[in-house]
Design a protein around this motif. Sequence first.
Motif, PDB file in Angstrom:
ATOM      1  N   GLY A  55      -5.856   1.373  -3.024  1.00  8.72           N
ATOM      2  CA  GLY A  55      -7.029   1.647  -3.832  1.00  8.72           C
ATOM      3  C   GLY A  55      -7.715   2.917  -3.377  1.00  8.72           C
ATOM      4  N   SER A  88       2.652  -3.019  -2.338  1.00  4.24           N
ATOM      5  CA  SER A  88       2.005  -3.842  -3.356  1.00  4.24           C
ATOM      6  C   SER A  88       0.710  -3.270  -3.908  1.00  4.24           C
ATOM      7  N   TYR A  89      -0.096  -2.618  -3.053  1.00  2.10           N
ATOM      8  CA  TYR A  89      -1.415  -2.231  -3.569  1.00  2.10           C
ATOM      9  C   TYR A  89      -2.057  -1.172  -2.676  1.00  2.10           C
ATOM     10  N   GLU A 111      -0.349   7.511  -3.486  1.00  2.00           N
ATOM     11  CA  GLU A 111      -0.226   6.944  -4.830  1.00  2.00           C
ATOM     12  C   GLU A 111       1.048   7.405  -5.533  1.00  2.00           C
ATOM     13  N   SER A 157       1.276   1.273 -11.611  1.00  5.25           N
ATOM     14  CA  SER A 157       0.534   0.111 -11.127  1.00  5.25           C
ATOM     15  C   SER A 157       1.400  -0.704 -10.186  1.00  5.25           C
ATOM     16  N   CYS A 158       0.755  -1.409  -9.251  1.00  4.36           N
ATOM     17  CA  CYS A 158       1.511  -2.217  -8.294  1.00  4.36           C
ATOM     18  C   CYS A 158       2.185  -3.371  -9.034  1.00  4.36           C
ATOM     19  N   SER A 202      -6.729   6.171  -7.443  1.00  7.39           N
ATOM     20  CA  SER A 202      -6.895   5.115  -8.445  1.00  7.39           C
ATOM     21  C   SER A 202      -6.855   3.768  -7.739  1.00  7.39           C
ATOM     22  N   ASN A 203      -7.286   2.729  -8.437  1.00  3.60           N
ATOM     23  CA  ASN A 203      -7.236   1.381  -7.904  1.00  3.60           C
ATOM     24  C   ASN A 203      -6.043   0.616  -8.481  1.00  3.60           C
ATOM     25  N   ASN A 204      -5.655  -0.460  -7.785  1.00  2.00           N
ATOM     26  CA  ASN A 204      -4.535  -1.296  -8.210  1.00  2.00           C
ATOM     27  C   ASN A 204      -3.282  -0.452  -8.443  1.00  2.00           C
ATOM     28  N   THR A 205      -3.004   0.423  -7.493  1.00  4.50           N
ATOM     29  CA  THR A 205      -1.943   1.410  -7.654  1.00  4.50           C
ATOM     30  C   THR A 205      -0.811   1.159  -6.669  1.00  4.50           C
ATOM     31  N   CYS A 206       0.401   1.442  -7.114  1.00  5.64           N
ATOM     32  CA  CYS A 206       1.579   1.367  -6.252  1.00  5.64           C
ATOM     33  C   CYS A 206       1.536   2.501  -5.231  1.00  5.64           C
TER      34      CYS A 206
END
Length: 437
Positions: A105, A102-103, A135, A89-90, A115-119
């Motif tokens: 999606g 940072s992000y 990702e 995750s970020c 995936s979402n909210n991913t580093c």
Amino acid sequence: MASSQTLTTLFIISLVSFCYAASGQFKLPKPRAIHLLIRKNEITLQYYTTFESGNSQVPTTIDALIDLGAPSVWFDCTTYVSSSYKRASCGSNRCKKAQGLSYIGCNSTPRPGCSNNTCGIFVYNLARDYSSIQELGEDTMQVYSTDGEYILFTYNVPKFQFACSDSAAVERLPGDHTKGLVGLSRTEISLPSQISSYFKLAKKFAVCLPSSSEHVFGDIFIGGGPYYMPIREDQSLSLVTTPLIVNPNGTARIQSEGDLSNQYFINVKNIEVSGKSVAFSPSLLSFDNNGVGGTKISTTTPYTILHSSIYKPLVKDFVKEASLNNIKRVKYVAPFGACFDPKTAPNTITGPAIPNIDLVLEGSTVRMRLYGANSMVKAKNNVICLAFIDGGSEPTTSVVLGGHQLENYLLEFDLTVSTLGLSSSVLLWNCSNNRKF
């Protein structure tokens, strides 16, 4: 799908480990070092390795290009299926360790790589000169231990970090069935850094690039020697060392401005042909204030590239020495500038009988001697050429040591003391031609 040669090799290694496990309760000893095989693609002149990732029962086999200067491991996750895969995750510690963004999606059905909210981290495909943000994830990698002579046991490396990429990132990536890339640079998430950290091994790794794909393998050792080439002759005892130089300014495509370089540079002091110095400005072998100049080691550059002001006098001196040995020059074959009739340069156990080229390195009497096999290449029938390329008058790096010149030398990168250990040529034994499974 992996090649039959890849699957056969993995089967043999896996069978050895299975036999030990089947004999009863057996606790694996702490590995002395980890080993991966290297193969050469004869068309693209690139080197690649094979590893397994994912569920230990049904892991995914991945052929990956080897890039000495790349910061991470990444591969195509389009068809990757693993219940043990986890995204980073970020803002997480793993994201910070990887110097991730940072992000990112994804609007498609969630899966590894989407995936979402991913580093997200940068990946770079040198074949397309294409970089993208992919990702950051983690999964279990399977690796094999060695004592320098035998391949021993299978080990799992849990929470191994890599970039889970889309298919566009791997498009036209060179190699045999290649679907990813293995980075060996100084970063915390490179292949050797993660494996050394997990097994608490010495922070060093060694590579020996093979000169052929014909039943010949090369080596990656992670954790240090011994290195038996041939069997029972430990090359770690005879390495000469020269400092690894840190470029004050990063020159990699996916490195932030102002960062120190994670790639590997050495200090070449001089170049000699038949023991005579080639005349050029020594300032070209140092970095200027912008990080331009110096000598970089590269596994993805097929032939050594030289600044024009180094290349032209080298060719001039080489041609002169060749003529003194009655070696007949013929019309050049691009991209090479000096070519010869092989009938006038008889073949020996170290390649064509031509003038030796020495790279004089920093350190007491440290030099890398290039015999005919490493300084010449067959360009077409009845033509051999000096395997160096003119890099123009304004290259970022004055000397880029390419794969052809590095083949069949053992190079040990000791990241604790920042030195490069260099063997004499192991051409007669072809790296791991004698490795035992």
